[in-house]
Design a protein around this motif. Sequence first.
Motif, short mmCIF file in Angstrom:
data_model
loop_
_atom_site.label_atom_id
_atom_site.label_comp_id
_atom_site.label_asym_id
_atom_site.label_seq_id
_atom_site.Cartn_x
_atom_site.Cartn_y
_atom_site.Cartn_z
N GLY A 526 0.79 -1.37 -0.17
CA GLY A 526 0.08 -0.06 0.10
C GLY A 526 0.75 1.19 -0.11
N CYS A 527 1.86 1.30 0.83
CA CYS A 527 2.77 2.26 1.09
C CYS A 527 3.64 2.50 -0.50
N LEU A 528 3.69 1.33 -1.06
CA LEU A 528 4.63 1.64 -2.55
C LEU A 528 3.52 1.67 -3.53
N GLY A 529 2.35 1.91 -3.48
CA GLY A 529 1.14 2.14 -4.41
C GLY A 529 1.16 1.03 -5.39
N ASP A 530 1.17 -0.27 -5.00
CA ASP A 530 1.12 -1.27 -5.69
C ASP A 530 -0.24 -1.98 -5.08
N ASP A 531 -1.24 -1.53 -5.92
CA ASP A 531 -2.57 -1.87 -5.35
C ASP A 531 -2.97 -3.38 -5.78
N ILE A 532 -2.46 -4.18 -6.87
CA ILE A 532 -2.75 -5.26 -6.89
C ILE A 532 -2.21 -6.30 -6.01
N ALA A 533 -1.01 -6.10 -5.94
CA ALA A 533 -0.34 -6.91 -4.45
C ALA A 533 -0.91 -6.42 -3.23
N ALA A 534 -1.06 -5.36 -3.01
CA ALA A 534 -1.79 -4.94 -1.55
C ALA A 534 -3.25 -5.56 -1.58
N SER A 535 -4.03 -5.67 -2.53
CA SER A 535 -5.22 -6.21 -2.60
C SER A 535 -5.27 -7.44 -2.31
N ALA A 536 -4.23 -8.21 -2.84
CA ALA A 536 -4.11 -9.86 -2.97
C ALA A 536 -3.85 -10.15 -1.44
N HIS A 537 -2.82 -9.47 -0.70
CA HIS A 537 -2.72 -10.01 0.52
C HIS A 537 -3.89 -9.43 1.58
N MET A 538 -4.51 -8.27 1.30
CA MET A 538 -5.81 -8.13 2.15
C MET A 538 -6.80 -9.17 2.00
N LYS A 539 -6.76 -9.98 0.81
CA LYS A 539 -7.71 -11.01 0.59
C LYS A 539 -7.44 -12.10 1.60
N GLN A 540 -6.15 -12.40 1.66
CA GLN A 540 -5.55 -13.45 2.40
C GLN A 540 -5.86 -13.07 3.83
N VAL A 541 -5.66 -11.73 4.44
CA VAL A 541 -6.10 -11.41 5.81
C VAL A 541 -7.44 -11.57 5.94
N LYS A 542 -8.52 -11.28 5.01
CA LYS A 542 -9.74 -11.72 5.14
C LYS A 542 -10.07 -13.43 5.20
N ALA A 543 -9.36 -13.94 4.58
CA ALA A 543 -9.55 -15.49 4.56
C ALA A 543 -9.14 -15.96 6.15
N LEU A 544 -8.34 -15.50 6.62
CA LEU A 544 -7.60 -15.81 7.84
C LEU A 544 -8.49 -15.20 8.69
N ALA A 545 -8.74 -14.19 8.83
CA ALA A 545 -9.41 -13.40 9.89
C ALA A 545 -10.60 -12.52 9.39
N PRO A 546 -11.67 -13.03 9.06
CA PRO A 546 -12.89 -12.54 8.70
C PRO A 546 -13.44 -11.40 9.33
N ASP A 547 -13.05 -11.21 10.61
CA ASP A 547 -13.60 -10.27 11.38
C ASP A 547 -12.52 -9.04 11.68
N PHE A 548 -11.33 -9.11 10.59
CA PHE A 548 -10.33 -8.08 10.94
C PHE A 548 -10.71 -6.66 10.68
N GLY A 549 -10.42 -5.88 11.80
CA GLY A 549 -10.62 -4.43 11.66
C GLY A 549 -9.31 -3.57 11.80
N ILE A 550 -9.09 -2.49 11.36
CA ILE A 550 -7.73 -1.56 11.57
C ILE A 550 -7.68 -1.24 13.06
N GLU A 551 -8.61 -0.76 13.82
CA GLU A 551 -8.38 -0.31 14.99
C GLU A 551 -8.07 -1.33 15.87
N PRO A 552 -9.00 -2.65 15.95
CA PRO A 552 -8.55 -3.66 16.75
C PRO A 552 -7.32 -4.37 16.56
N PHE A 553 -6.77 -4.10 15.01
CA PHE A 553 -5.65 -4.93 14.79
C PHE A 553 -4.42 -3.96 15.38
N LEU A 554 -4.77 -2.55 15.35
CA LEU A 554 -3.72 -1.74 16.06
C LEU A 554 -3.35 -1.80 17.25
N ALA A 555 -4.58 -2.12 18.08
CA ALA A 555 -4.55 -2.40 19.38
C ALA A 555 -3.73 -3.38 19.82
#
Length: 594
Positions: A526-555
């Motif tokens: 995301g910081c590098l601006g590579d939207d395709i790769a960023a999206s692919a890894h976020m899909k993996q996040v969703k698959a492994l943790a369906p309830d993932f949220g930014i603020e709970p993660f940062l906590a």
Amino acid sequence: MKQRLAAVLAADMAGYSRLMEADEAGTLARLRTHRIELIDPAIAKNEGRIIKTTGDGMLVEFQSVTDAVRCAVEVQQRMKRRNSDVPQDRRIEFRIGINVGDIIFDDDDIFGDGVNIAARVEQLADVGGICVTAAVATQIADRLEVAIEDLGEKALKNISRPVHLYRVGFDDTVLAPAANAADGKRTASKPTIVVLPFNNMSGDPEQEFFADGLTEDILTELSRRHELFVISRNSSFVYKSQPVNVREVAEKLGAQYLVEGSVRKIGDRVRVTVQLIDAVNDAHVWADKYDRKLDDIFAIQDEVTAAIAATLPGRVEAAQRDQLARTKPANMAAYECALAAKVLHHRSSVSDNAQAQALIDRAIELDPGYAHAHAWRACILGQAWVNCWCSDKDAVWAQVNSELERALALDDNDADVHRILAAVNVNNNQLTTARYHQERALSLNPNYDLVVVQQGELLTWLGRPEEGVEWIRKAMRLNPHHPARFWSHLGKAHFTARQYGEAIEAFMHLSAMDHVQHAFVAACYGCLGDDIAASAHMKQVKALAPDFGIEPFLATLHYTQESDTQHIREGLIKAGAGEIVSTANDLEKRRNLG
């Protein structure tokens, strides 16, 4: 005024005036640290009450004689361990005397013959020792497993009658009454290692000093490792300049492993060779050589010592693991159970963690006083807690803290105890306390890869990720066969340092990633601006943790710098984390409506 029967403990610091004259500020600081970390908690734990303190001593009242002696034993045992790596002339050591009798209480002070005798008895105690009256000795004889030595009747200053005194001996098994005789028996069969004097092969007398100094330094460094039993210098140097039969030396000294080596000067260079031998099987386990330019012989000595001390324990553990594979768990001693538990812990899976828990429980069952096993039980349970591999997280977390408290009471010179305490305090966001335990762990064992890598983690949380990267890479060099999670620590440090390419490369070394690691990689892209790769890894996040949220993660992260927290928040938003969470919430709403 009130009068009642009580036990009185009198303690006095030996050599107080000398230490104050040599270093007043340093002595007071060390004494204050011992009070805060050891003495006052030991008194409180054993239900004592501090009545009076002086610059170098104190009077403490206990309603139970056994509590008073148990407190004294704990203080003297742990002070002995704390002083193990302190020069003799800088050690803070105490004499302790205990008496029981009628005490007069008046205005938060105590008086009477019983107090005076306790103070006089303390003066006759050995430095680092405990002296008690006959009344105390009689009461603890059948309640505490301590050695009691009869000193006979002694004349005490300003006491008209002679008083019968006893010396209390103590060892690592006497912090509390044993439930049965087997509880006090130590069964930790640590691997025993002897370092033979290195041979001077150059004929240069100057190298003789170097060879002896190198041997002694290696002995000192290896002695820091609590998983090894190292034969003392006095025993090993008997074999200096003598032809050695490995099996005979090992049998005579009771050693399983031998280290031997040589030093040779070649022109302006010095070459050190070293080898580790399994004396039981008469097999070479490991060998290496160090070829250095002879600019500063002492710098070479330090470098070679550090390299050997860092490598040897890992090679010994590897050899032990090979033997372990051929051993039935039911026949293991405490050390072997703990070793097997550590191996399983590093595999980081649910089933391996469950097996590790069973083995570490067995180690403590075999040896309740094995501090290292208590520390690792906390570590293994902590792994289950972090990964949600337990049904009652609050109960498990309470057990983690209980195990660490027990381990610290048994041995506060174990680097693993302080390493795990540092990790627990990081998890609680108490980073100041974490820094204390981390620095203590480093001072106890600066070449322990798990301590070194954790220094890198801590520096990353503290906003010094570039330094963190250096420490993590050092840990990888110390242990080339390091756990895979070291790459995860390195990736997080690189990300925090805004080194996205290096971070992605580090994470790619992992054969499988969890949702946290995928989230960091997504933030990198995301910081590098590579939207395709960023999206692919976020899909993996969703698959492994369906309830993932930014603020709970940062906590779950422990950054002290708000800019670092904001950095990963922005990276995740650029990677589309907000959109994924919205989609997940929409799906949940539809399920509820349907």
